[in-house]
Design an enzyme around this catalytic site. Structure first.
Site, PDB file in Angstrom:
ATOM      1  N   GLY A  56      45.970 123.911  81.304  1.00  0.00           N
ATOM      2  CA  GLY A  56      45.842 122.505  81.279  1.00  0.00           C
ATOM      3  C   GLY A  56      46.020 122.097  82.690  1.00  0.00           C
ATOM      4  O   GLY A  56      47.393 123.026  83.430  1.00  0.00           O
ATOM      5  N   ASP A  98      42.208 123.476  80.872  1.00  0.00           N
ATOM      6  CA  ASP A  98      41.356 122.117  79.988  1.00  0.00           C
ATOM      7  C   ASP A  98      41.813 121.145  81.135  1.00  0.00           C
ATOM      8  O   ASP A  98      42.673 120.797  81.700  1.00  0.00           O
ATOM      9  CB  ASP A  98      42.650 121.774  78.673  1.00  0.00           C
ATOM     10  CG  ASP A  98      42.535 120.871  78.049  1.00  0.00           C
ATOM     11  OD1 ASP A  98      41.407 120.237  77.443  1.00  0.00           O
ATOM     12  OD2 ASP A  98      43.388 119.687  78.531  1.00  0.00           O
ATOM     13  N   TYR A 116      41.106 113.135  84.935  1.00  0.00           N
ATOM     14  CA  TYR A 116      41.963 114.006  85.879  1.00  0.00           C
ATOM     15  C   TYR A 116      41.731 114.428  87.463  1.00  0.00           C
ATOM     16  O   TYR A 116      42.287 114.382  88.135  1.00  0.00           O
ATOM     17  CB  TYR A 116      42.386 115.525  85.168  1.00  0.00           C
ATOM     18  CG  TYR A 116      42.534 115.919  83.652  1.00  0.00           C
ATOM     19  CD1 TYR A 116      43.440 114.388  83.379  1.00  0.00           C
ATOM     20  CD2 TYR A 116      42.912 116.597  83.520  1.00  0.00           C
ATOM     21  CE1 TYR A 116      43.955 114.902  81.911  1.00  0.00           C
ATOM     22  CE2 TYR A 116      43.318 117.035  81.666  1.00  0.00           C
ATOM     23  CZ  TYR A 116      44.320 115.701  81.570  1.00  0.00           C
ATOM     24  OH  TYR A 116      44.609 116.306  80.277  1.00  0.00           O
ATOM     25  N   LYS A 135      37.110 116.489  78.662  1.00  0.00           N
ATOM     26  CA  LYS A 135      36.755 115.792  78.234  1.00  0.00           C
ATOM     27  C   LYS A 135      36.100 114.355  79.024  1.00  0.00           C
ATOM     28  O   LYS A 135      36.063 114.190  80.305  1.00  0.00           O
ATOM     29  CB  LYS A 135      38.279 114.606  78.081  1.00  0.00           C
ATOM     30  CG  LYS A 135      39.224 115.862  77.902  1.00  0.00           C
ATOM     31  CD  LYS A 135      40.824 115.383  77.692  1.00  0.00           C
ATOM     32  CE  LYS A 135      41.463 116.782  77.074  1.00  0.00           C
ATOM     33  NZ  LYS A 135      42.067 117.287  79.070  1.00  0.00           N
ATOM     34  N   HIS A 156      37.781 111.809  74.786  1.00  0.00           N
ATOM     35  CA  HIS A 156      39.577 111.538  75.230  1.00  0.00           C
ATOM     36  C   HIS A 156      40.408 110.547  73.935  1.00  0.00           C
ATOM     37  O   HIS A 156      41.867 111.267  74.881  1.00  0.00           O
ATOM     38  CB  HIS A 156      39.462 111.128  76.990  1.00  0.00           C
ATOM     39  CG  HIS A 156      40.826 111.963  77.870  1.00  0.00           C
ATOM     40  ND1 HIS A 156      41.258 112.306  79.374  1.00  0.00           N
ATOM     41  CD2 HIS A 156      42.323 112.326  77.240  1.00  0.00           C
ATOM     42  CE1 HIS A 156      42.069 112.454  79.355  1.00  0.00           C
ATOM     43  NE2 HIS A 156      42.940 112.638  78.451  1.00  0.00           N
TER      44      HIS A 156
HETATM   45  N1  NAP Z   1      44.313 115.003  75.872  1.00  0.00           N
HETATM   46  C1  NAP Z   1      45.389 113.958  76.417  1.00  0.00           C
HETATM   47  O1  NAP Z   1      45.457 112.657  76.446  1.00  0.00           O
HETATM   48  C2  NAP Z   1      46.322 114.501  77.103  1.00  0.00           C
HETATM   49  C3  NAP Z   1      47.332 114.026  77.334  1.00  0.00           C
HETATM   50  C4  NAP Z   1      48.447 114.880  78.126  1.00  0.00           C
HETATM   51  C5  NAP Z   1      48.093 116.323  78.432  1.00  0.00           C
HETATM   52  N2  NAP Z   1      46.994 117.258  78.442  1.00  0.00           N
HETATM   53  C6  NAP Z   1      46.861 118.339  78.572  1.00  0.00           C
HETATM   54  O2  NAP Z   1      47.501 119.197  78.188  1.00  0.00           O
HETATM   55  C7  NAP Z   1      47.872 119.833  79.258  1.00  0.00           C
HETATM   56  C8  NAP Z   1      49.678 119.625  78.842  1.00  0.00           C
HETATM   57  O3  NAP Z   1      50.146 118.691  78.410  1.00  0.00           O
HETATM   58  P1  NAP Z   1      51.307 118.310  79.542  1.00  0.00           P
HETATM   59  O4  NAP Z   1      50.991 118.485  81.007  1.00  0.00           O
HETATM   60  O5  NAP Z   1      51.476 116.810  79.619  1.00  0.00           O
HETATM   61  O6  NAP Z   1      52.416 119.148  79.743  1.00  0.00           O
HETATM   62  P2  NAP Z   1      53.763 120.130  79.914  1.00  0.00           P
HETATM   63  O7  NAP Z   1      52.082 121.321  79.388  1.00  0.00           O
HETATM   64  O8  NAP Z   1      53.663 120.279  77.832  1.00  0.00           O
HETATM   65  O9  NAP Z   1      54.356 120.732  80.413  1.00  0.00           O
HETATM   66  C9  NAP Z   1      53.826 120.639  81.677  1.00  0.00           C
HETATM   67  C10 NAP Z   1      55.076 120.004  82.839  1.00  0.00           C
HETATM   68  O10 NAP Z   1      56.297 120.967  82.698  1.00  0.00           O
HETATM   69  C11 NAP Z   1      56.249 121.669  84.405  1.00  0.00           C
HETATM   70  N3  NAP Z   1      56.618 123.439  83.190  1.00  0.00           N
HETATM   71  C12 NAP Z   1      55.542 123.682  83.208  1.00  0.00           C
HETATM   72  N4  NAP Z   1      56.249 125.600  82.513  1.00  0.00           N
HETATM   73  C13 NAP Z   1      57.244 125.289  82.693  1.00  0.00           C
HETATM   74  C14 NAP Z   1      58.215 126.475  83.020  1.00  0.00           C
HETATM   75  N5  NAP Z   1      57.374 127.184  82.281  1.00  0.00           N
HETATM   76  N6  NAP Z   1      59.717 126.286  82.901  1.00  0.00           N
HETATM   77  C15 NAP Z   1      59.924 124.563  82.780  1.00  0.00           C
HETATM   78  N7  NAP Z   1      58.894 123.574  83.589  1.00  0.00           N
HETATM   79  C16 NAP Z   1      57.564 124.044  82.864  1.00  0.00           C
HETATM   80  C17 NAP Z   1      54.890 121.684  84.615  1.00  0.00           C
HETATM   81  O11 NAP Z   1      55.466 121.250  86.136  1.00  0.00           O
HETATM   82  P3  NAP Z   1      55.448 122.123  87.631  1.00  0.00           P
HETATM   83  O12 NAP Z   1      53.486 122.267  87.607  1.00  0.00           O
HETATM   84  O13 NAP Z   1      55.493 121.727  88.613  1.00  0.00           O
HETATM   85  O14 NAP Z   1      55.463 123.800  87.170  1.00  0.00           O
HETATM   86  C18 NAP Z   1      54.454 120.040  84.022  1.00  0.00           C
HETATM   87  O15 NAP Z   1      55.671 119.397  84.891  1.00  0.00           O
HETATM   88  C19 NAP Z   1      47.574 119.303  80.468  1.00  0.00           C
HETATM   89  O16 NAP Z   1      47.763 119.848  81.457  1.00  0.00           O
HETATM   90  C20 NAP Z   1      46.087 118.165  79.648  1.00  0.00           C
HETATM   91  O17 NAP Z   1      45.826 119.024  80.640  1.00  0.00           O
HETATM   92  C21 NAP Z   1      45.965 115.801  77.275  1.00  0.00           C
END
Ligand code: NAP
Length: 297
Positions: free
Chosen positions: A20, A45, A50, A75, A108
């Site tokens: 992501g 993704d 974004y 999206k 989205h």
């Molecule tokens: N459809 C939607 O409405 C929607 C909404 C939100 C997200 N998304 C998609 O889902 C993807 C993932 O969701 P998300 O970005 O919300 O959350 P996530 O992947 O659950 O968590 C990302 C966060 O965790 C940190 N992180 C990543 N790996 C880690 C690890 N191994 N240990 C500790 N911290 C870690 C990252 O920091 P750093 O980057 O600083 O390392 C970032 O702050 C998004 O990037 C996007 O593509 C979609």
């Protein structure tokens, strides 16, 4: 390392683990995507909203894999909903990504305040699918009540519903609803990012990464809390798209294929559900609250 794949309802396959880029600043996105590709990720993704589709495309091109070895998902934002607008949104995204064909293009958000526009946008996705411009189409943040209204009005069942799923917000009813209809559950914030995004929320927030049960299981299986959460999804056939701009975490989140949680460990994580959504209520997203324009390619 070959990544396990999941088969969508139209026969297209996609990696079970993707990468992501929400909140990855444009200037750090290309490096993050390059590290992800080097690590072995083969699904990215992104989203028009974004603001980093161009950098995702640049990194994929520079890496030089055959086109069919990278699965690209993006999206359409609500400001581009409507039949003609959404056809044009494809041109904008494809132009920025530098691709003729997008593997998975999804809406989205539902737009409950203008549901006709949501349906018209999806009809455009159906046209793009029929024309071979996209290989699969889907939705995001649709709740059962939206799908109940939506499915009778469309021809192609969405291949995925990308939704907030992590140990503190599990949406069991929605997961079941999707599964029964052949819609793949794609988990956003799979490691609970929304429970600890830097700069979001207040100090009373509980981070899934700090959860004692998840940490206990992590210790027991010799993995990290993030890896345990990813296993919890993967072992329940959910597609996951963890985000990171940190090389060591990008690699950590991919290193999840040499461990298996027990049923008891999965159940202990199931028991952590709070039922409290981290992200916005889908109905709160309207053309009044979130109508920002998506630039041309
Ligand atoms: N459809 C939607 O409405 C929607 C909404 C939100 C997200 N998304 C998609 O889902 C993807 C993932 O969701 P998300 O970005 O919300 O959350 P996530 O992947 O659950 O968590 C990302 C966060 O965790 C940190 N992180 C990543 N790996 C880690 C690890 N191994 N240990 C500790 N911290 C870690 C990252 O920091 P750093 O980057 O600083 O390392 C970032 O702050 C998004 O990037 C996007 O593509 C979609």
């Amino acid at each position: 390392m070959a990544i396990p794949t999941l088969t969508l309802n139209n026969g297209v396959t996609m990696p079970a683990l993707g990468f992501g880029v929400f909140q990855s600043a444009p200037e750090e996105t290309a490096a993050a995507v390059t590290t992800a590709l080097e690590t072995g990720y083969r699904h990215i993704d992104t989203a028009a909203a974004y603001g980093n589709e161009r950098e995702v495309g640049e990194a994929i091109r520079a890496f030089g894999l055959p086109r069919d070895e990278v699965f690209v998902e993006t999206k359409v934002w609500i400001s581009d909903y409507g039949f003609d607008q959404t056809l044009h949104a494809f041109e904008k995204s494809a132009g920025k990504l530098g691709l003729d064909q997008i593997d998975l293009l999804i809406l989205h958000q539902p737009l409950p305040s203008d549901f006709e526009k949501t349906v018209a946008a999806y009809r455009a996705l159906e046209r793009l699918l029929a024309d071979g411009k996209v290989r699969a189409i889907g939705v995001s943040n649709f709740m059962p009540e939206h799908l109940e209204r939506f499915l009778p009005q469309v021809e192609v069942t969405p291949a995925v519903n990308q939704i907030e799923i992590h140990p503190y917000f599990q949406q069991g009813e929605l997961l079941e609803y999707n599964t029964q209809r052949g819609i793949l559950n794609q988990a956003w914030s799979p490691i609970g990012g929304i429970t600890f995004y830097p700069g979001w929320g207040d100090d009373s927030r509980r981070s899934t990464l700090q959860d004692p049960v998840i940490n206990e299981i992590a210790k027991a299986v010799g993995k990290t809390p993030a890896q345990v959460m990813l296993r919890w999804h993967l072992q329940q056939d959910r597609q996951v798209i963890p985000k990171s701009v940190t090389p060591q975490r990008i690699r950590e989140n991919f290193d999840v294929f040499d461990v298996e949680l027990t049923d008891h460990q999965l159940e202990r994580i199931d028991a952590l559900d709070t039922g409290v959504r981290g992200g916005p209520e889908p109905a709160s997203i309207t053309l009044e609250t979130a109508n920002f324009p998506i630039p041309e390619a």
